[in-house]
Scaffold this active site. Structure first.
Site, PDB file in Angstrom:
ATOM      1  N   GLY A 139       0.804  -1.221   0.000  1.00 59.24           N
ATOM      2  CA  GLY A 139       0.000   0.000   0.000  1.00 59.24           C
ATOM      3  C   GLY A 139       0.829   1.260   0.000  1.00 59.24           C
ATOM      4  NE  ARG A 184      -4.341   8.064  -1.657  1.00 56.26           N
ATOM      5  CZ  ARG A 184      -5.015   6.982  -2.018  1.00 56.26           C
ATOM      6  NH1 ARG A 184      -4.534   6.193  -2.975  1.00 56.26           N
ATOM      7  NH2 ARG A 184      -6.168   6.676  -1.443  1.00 56.26           N
ATOM      8  CB  THR A 214      -5.051  -2.036  -5.658  1.00 57.97           C
ATOM      9  OG1 THR A 214      -5.352  -0.657  -5.912  1.00 57.97           O
ATOM     10  CG2 THR A 214      -4.948  -2.247  -4.143  1.00 57.97           C
ATOM     11  CG  ASN A 223       1.082   1.407   4.820  1.00 57.85           C
ATOM     12  OD1 ASN A 223       0.860   2.112   5.797  1.00 57.85           O
ATOM     13  ND2 ASN A 223       0.729   1.767   3.590  1.00 57.85           N
ATOM     14  CE1 TYR A 242      -8.319   1.158   9.570  1.00 57.49           C
ATOM     15  CE2 TYR A 242      -8.319   2.258  11.711  1.00 57.49           C
ATOM     16  CZ  TYR A 242      -7.714   1.996  10.497  1.00 57.49           C
ATOM     17  OH  TYR A 242      -6.497   2.564  10.199  1.00 57.49           O
TER      18      TYR A 242
END
Length: 242
Positions: free
Chosen positions: A10, A13, A35, A84, A149
């Site tokens: 990931g 950015r 991705t 990450n 989460y």
């Protein structure tokens, strides 16, 4: 970190990119994942000759296996793994759909299991490895609307502590970096009133920056942190004091 090979998931950015750039500045060759092909090309562009961007779906075991085989064939065994990649699917529990729960678990927790497990054999053989999982302050504090989460990020901490005990004798460390509120694309959409509400709970009086997280990761990936394992490093300006 000179000559070490790092995998950062990931890293198109935000925090992931900052981590990839920081590790590469310390001498590591960094494979960053995205991705999409477009995202992977963007990673290759900013890393230049210090790394490469590749496509990975962290929720797909076959995609993980294909990526790791490619990395091994092209660059060698991974020394540093930074898990990450993550998503949010916020909702109150009463309204939460099953897929909103399971999507978070697959991306934010199960992927950590699959990727970490895949690293162990080569790391144990070398008697060296750094596994750094990106958690969150809400994994410790909880947050309304984020039961999925928060549960996943708390799970990352429990997973990391357990794995740390399993592999410490083989020179492998496993740690968590838990960011607080960090200035990223997501915080840019907040109103001034929302930002003020957040900052009222942060003793440091500012949002964190992606580089703050990247510096913490780089430290835990370094030889200087070889005796630190099973630890959660909170980087949150005092928002949560463990």
């Amino acid at each position: 970190m000179q000559g070490k090979i790092a995998l950062v998931t990931g890293s198109t950015r935000g925090i992931g990119r900052a981590i990839a750039e920081e590790l590469s500045s310390k001498g590591a060759f960094v494979i960053g994942t995205a991705t999409s092909e477009k995202g992977a090309e963007a990673i290759s562009a900013y890393l230049g000759d210090k790394g490469k961007g590749l496509v990975l779906n962290v929720t797909d075991k076959e995609s993980i296996e294909t990526l790791l085989e490619q990395i091994k064939n092209d660059f060698g065994d991974i020394d540093i793994l930074v898990n990450n990649a993550g998503i949010t699917r916020d909702n109150l529990l009463m309204r939460m759909k099953d897929e909103e729960w399971f999507d978070i678990m697959q991306t934010n927790l199960t992927s950590v299991y699959h990727l970490s497990k895949a690293m162990l054999r080569s790391m144990m053989k070398k008697r060296f490895g750094r596994i750094i999982n990106i958690g969150s302050v809400v994994g410790s504090t909880g947050n309304p609307g984020q039961t999925n989460y928060c549960a996943a990020k708390a799970g990352v901490v429990g997973f990391s502590k357990s794995l740390a005990k399993e592999v410490a004798a083989r020179g492998i460390t496993v740690n968590v970096v838990a960011p607080g509120f960090i200035a990223t694309d997501m915080t840019e959409v907040l109103t001034d009133e929302q930002k003020a509400g957040i900052l009222s709970n942060v003793p440091a009086g500012r949002l964190g920056e992606a580089k703050d997280i990247a510096k913490a990761v780089a430290f835990l990936a370094s030889d200087d942190a070889g005796y630190i394992t099973g630890t959660t490093l909170h980087v949150n300006g005092g928002l949560y004091l463990s």
